[in-house]
Enzyme design. Structure first.
Site, PDB file in Angstrom:
ATOM      1  N   ARG A   1       5.881  -5.988 -11.683  1.00 35.54           N
ATOM      2  CA  ARG A   1       7.228  -6.555 -11.571  1.00 35.54           C
ATOM      3  C   ARG A   1       7.684  -7.213 -12.878  1.00 35.54           C
ATOM      4  NH1 ARG A   1       7.206  -8.536  -5.220  1.00 35.54           N
ATOM      5  NH2 ARG A   1       8.121  -6.594  -4.509  1.00 35.54           N
TER       6      ARG A   1
ATOM      7  N   LYS B   1       5.944   2.956  14.211  1.00 35.32           N
ATOM      8  CA  LYS B   1       6.770   2.703  15.405  1.00 35.32           C
ATOM      9  C   LYS B   1       8.217   3.121  15.251  1.00 35.32           C
ATOM     10  CE  LYS B   1       4.210  -1.238  17.156  1.00 35.32           C
ATOM     11  NZ  LYS B   1       4.275  -2.692  17.403  1.00 35.32           N
TER      12      LYS B   1
ATOM     13  N   GLY C   1       7.654  -0.257   2.194  1.00 34.93           N
ATOM     14  CA  GLY C   1       6.368  -0.587   2.810  1.00 34.93           C
ATOM     15  C   GLY C   1       5.229   0.311   2.385  1.00 34.93           C
TER      16      GLY C   1
ATOM     17  N   GLY D   1      11.845  -4.372   1.894  1.00 35.00           N
ATOM     18  CA  GLY D   1      12.907  -4.691   2.844  1.00 35.00           C
ATOM     19  C   GLY D   1      14.292  -4.247   2.382  1.00 35.00           C
TER      20      GLY D   1
HETATM   21  P1  AMP Z   1       5.133   1.789   8.786  1.00 31.64           P
HETATM   22  O1  AMP Z   1       4.806   0.483   8.153  1.00 31.64           O
HETATM   23  O2  AMP Z   1       5.977   1.716  10.003  1.00 31.64           O
HETATM   24  O3  AMP Z   1       5.650   2.800   7.764  1.00 31.64           O
HETATM   25  O4  AMP Z   1       3.760   2.361   9.355  1.00 31.64           O
HETATM   26  C1  AMP Z   1       2.709   2.727   8.517  1.00 31.64           C
HETATM   27  C2  AMP Z   1       1.461   2.801   9.342  1.00 31.64           C
HETATM   28  O5  AMP Z   1       1.592   3.782  10.340  1.00 31.64           O
HETATM   29  C3  AMP Z   1       0.248   3.172   8.524  1.00 31.64           C
HETATM   30  O6  AMP Z   1      -0.622   2.080   8.485  1.00 31.64           O
HETATM   31  C4  AMP Z   1      -0.355   4.339   9.295  1.00 31.64           C
HETATM   32  O7  AMP Z   1      -1.759   4.256   9.442  1.00 31.64           O
HETATM   33  C5  AMP Z   1       0.298   4.238  10.648  1.00 31.64           C
HETATM   34  N1  AMP Z   1       0.327   5.528  11.342  1.00 31.64           N
HETATM   35  C6  AMP Z   1       0.815   6.696  10.891  1.00 31.64           C
HETATM   36  N2  AMP Z   1       0.606   7.683  11.775  1.00 31.64           N
HETATM   37  C7  AMP Z   1      -0.036   7.149  12.832  1.00 31.64           C
HETATM   38  C8  AMP Z   1      -0.532   7.656  14.070  1.00 31.64           C
HETATM   39  N3  AMP Z   1      -0.388   8.944  14.375  1.00 31.64           N
HETATM   40  N4  AMP Z   1      -1.156   6.822  14.903  1.00 31.64           N
HETATM   41  C9  AMP Z   1      -1.290   5.505  14.558  1.00 31.64           C
HETATM   42  N5  AMP Z   1      -0.837   4.955  13.422  1.00 31.64           N
HETATM   43  C10 AMP Z   1      -0.215   5.773  12.561  1.00 31.64           C
END
Ligand code: AMP
Length: 398
Positions: free
Chosen positions: A37, A198, A356, A379
């Site tokens: 940064r 999610k 992220g 964010g």
């Molecule tokens: P996010 O911060 O919402 O982008 O989520 C990222 C996280 O989603 C990572 O730590 C991945 O390990 C998890 N992830 C991706 N695919 C899957 C899956 N099929 N089942 C469980 N976790 C997952």
């Protein structure tokens, strides 16, 4: 999108530029452990110095919540910044008042001072107009080079811009140009990849994207929710089963807006999430047991995604396609990332990713340098993907 940039800032010699930077760097035991940064801010600082301006840097560090917390001082950053800049950097114990005024007055043209953590004042996050005015009174112009803080309407990111001529710094400009090329005015066809854990954390993002993209590939844990909503067996996979209606609404919206959704047609299944776990490819629709977890996209899904990328001119990517932290469940993310980066390197695809875990996933695939742009803004990047106006960016509009 037109913003005032440093190209519009004239006659800077002897003027004081108040420059908002993101120096919220990782630190351990009072030492900076990753200076990315700081490096990002150098082009703006150097350009202003070359033009003979005095540079006063405004930044936050951590979350002191309006208190003077010694362990959250920006002082430890000074040494690293001096080394990177190859020039002395002064430090002022406060970002307003006599400490700041004196430090700036004592600077020569081209001199640099780092002002103490703006968040030591509660008025910063409250975007208090009196505090914003006090900051503004320190200088002649305002430059915002902290895209990552632009989703917050704070005094040093938004309020101050009402009192001074305000410009986007070099790194802010690069970020805005990349975002514009990816989603503002992209070359079509545009494909999005949205993965991650999610649906619930990315609802606004999905709703915005289906109105803008030609194709949207959904992967990761969130794809499980979509599969479940279509009655496909997902065994004991991570999914938000209570979001099935929402997933169906997004599918209907995509259809209505002419956005082709690419959901997995096969996946990689295992009973445990551990390195080297026994994994098998399964076609969507086959029966799974309650122990089975979908942990990555399967080979047919990946092949379809590679084809879709080749047929696209622009990619916007957020979120991994599988549990990329645990091999072999990184395979789909890595394969797709390498293909996207190769197309970007050959200048046939504008490939922008961020938010992220996407940054670590692209680093893991070893492709960050070949992508058109990887945003580390977190964010702010996500809110921009959600189509929300970012107060710190709006304040720079010409
Ligand atoms: P996010 O911060 O919402 O982008 O989520 C990222 C996280 O989603 C990572 O730590 C991945 O390990 C998890 N992830 C991706 N695919 C899957 C899956 N099929 N089942 C469980 N976790 C997952």
């Amino acid at each position: 999108m037109t913003f005032r940039t440093l190209d519009d800032a004239k006659d800077l010699a002897g003027k004081t530029a108040l420059v908002r930077v993101d120096f919220n760097v990782p630190m351990e035991g009072g030492k900076v452990t990753d200076d990315t940064r700081l490096r990002v801010a150098l082009p703006t600082i150097q350009r202003l110095r070359d033009a003979g301006a005095k540079v006063a840097l405004l930044a936050h560090f951590d979350r002191p919540k309006g208190q003077r917390v010694p362990s959250m001082s920006l002082k430890p950053v000074v040494d690293d910044l001096e080394t990177l800049l190859g020039a002395p950097v002064r430090f002022a114990d406060d970002c307003i008042g006599p400490d700041a005024v004196d430090a700036i007055r004592e600077l020569d043209a081209g001199g640099v001072v780092l002002l103490e953590n703006v968040r030591f004042h509660a008025a910063e996050e409250a975007n208090d107009p009196v505090f914003a005015r006090k900051l503004a009174d320190l200088g002649d112009l305002y430059v915002n080079d902290a895209f990552s803080a632009a989703h917050r309407a704070h005094a040093s990111t938004e309020g101050i811009a009402h009192h001074l001529p305000a410009y986007a710094g070099e790194s802010m400009r690069r970020e805005l140009d990349a975002l514009d090329a990816a989603l503002g005015n992209p070359q079509k066809p545009v494909i999005g990849i949205v993965g991650g854990a999610k649906v619930s954390t990315k609802l606004d993002l999905l709703k915005n994207l289906v109105g803008k993209l030609d194709r949207l590939a959904i992967g990761g844990g969130m794809a499980n929710t979509f599969l479940y909503a279509q009655g496909i067996d997902i065994g004991g996979s991570l999914a938000e089963r209570d979001m099935a209606d929402t997933a169906r609404e997004i599918m209907a919206e995509a259809e209505a807006r002419g956005c082709k959704l690419l959901l997995p047609v096969d996946f990689v299944v295992a009973t445990e999430v551990k390195p080297g776990a026994a994994a098998r490819p399964v076609a969507a629709g086959a029966a799974l047991s309650a122990d089975d977890k979908i942990l990555d996209a399967g080979p047919a899904t990946v092949a379809r995604l590679l084809e879709a990328l080749t047929a696209s001119k622009t990619l916007i990517w957020n979120g991994p396609l599988g549990v990329f932290e645990v091999p072999p469940f990184d395979a789909a993310t890595v394969t797709v990332a390498r293909h996207a980066a190769a197309l970007a390197k050959a200048s046939v695809l504008t490939a922008v990713g961020g938010g992220g875990d996407t940054v670590s996933a692209l680093n893991h695939a070893g492709v960050s340098d070949d992508m058109t742009f990887v945003s580390t803004a977190g964010g702010a990047f996500l809110e921009w993907m959600e189509g929300k106006p970012l107060p710190g960016v709006e304040a720079l509009r010409a």
